[in-house]
Design an enzyme around this catalytic site. Sequence first.
Site, PDB file in Angstrom:
ATOM      1  N   HIS A 160       1.051  -1.272   0.036  1.00 24.35           N
ATOM      2  CA  HIS A 160      -0.217   0.000  -0.173  1.00 24.35           C
ATOM      3  C   HIS A 160       1.034   1.296   0.075  1.00 24.35           C
ATOM      4  CE1 HIS A 160      -3.016   2.805   1.437  1.00 24.35           C
ATOM      5  NE2 HIS A 160      -3.925   2.254   1.050  1.00 24.35           N
ATOM      6  N   PHE A 161       1.392   1.697  -1.009  1.00 20.88           N
ATOM      7  CA  PHE A 161       1.277   1.461  -2.465  1.00 20.88           C
ATOM      8  C   PHE A 161       2.591   0.758  -2.857  1.00 20.88           C
ATOM      9  CE2 PHE A 161      -2.311   4.272  -1.694  1.00 20.88           C
ATOM     10  CZ  PHE A 161      -3.152   3.642  -2.522  1.00 20.88           C
TER      11      PHE A 161
END
Length: 145
Positions: free
Chosen positions: A46-47
């Site tokens: 993430h991410f």
Amino acid sequence: MELTNITALLPYSKPFLFVDELLSVDENSAVGTYTFSEDLDFYKGHFKDNPVTPGVILTETMAQIGLVCLGIYLLGDAFTKDTVVAFTSADMQFLKLVYPNEKVTVTSQKLFFRFGKLKCDAVMKNESGQEVCRGILAGMITNKL
């Protein structure tokens, strides 16, 4: 109730404990901190190549410090191993990103506490004092049946 006693009663453990230090708590408010270590699992995806803290984790951090710690204080000796804390709602605004290794401070103000229901206005700030998110959080505190 001592601050360390409150944190010891929290119904969480690593990796889902998002309270490093409880700075203050009284009948109307709670203040605490947490540092998001870069090795937390959710940063792996993430991410990709630009990890940021998920909003749901920011919300959980605010709830643990601003709602649950305050609720434990308000219940005092009535908070036992049979007490259940249920997060019931959040109306959140996300204003800035929180990156790995950032320390945040959560401050909550009690809006009401009655019939085992607690509602708070909470704000999270980064180390620069900038608001990263805010919200109205609510939960129920009750004993197991």
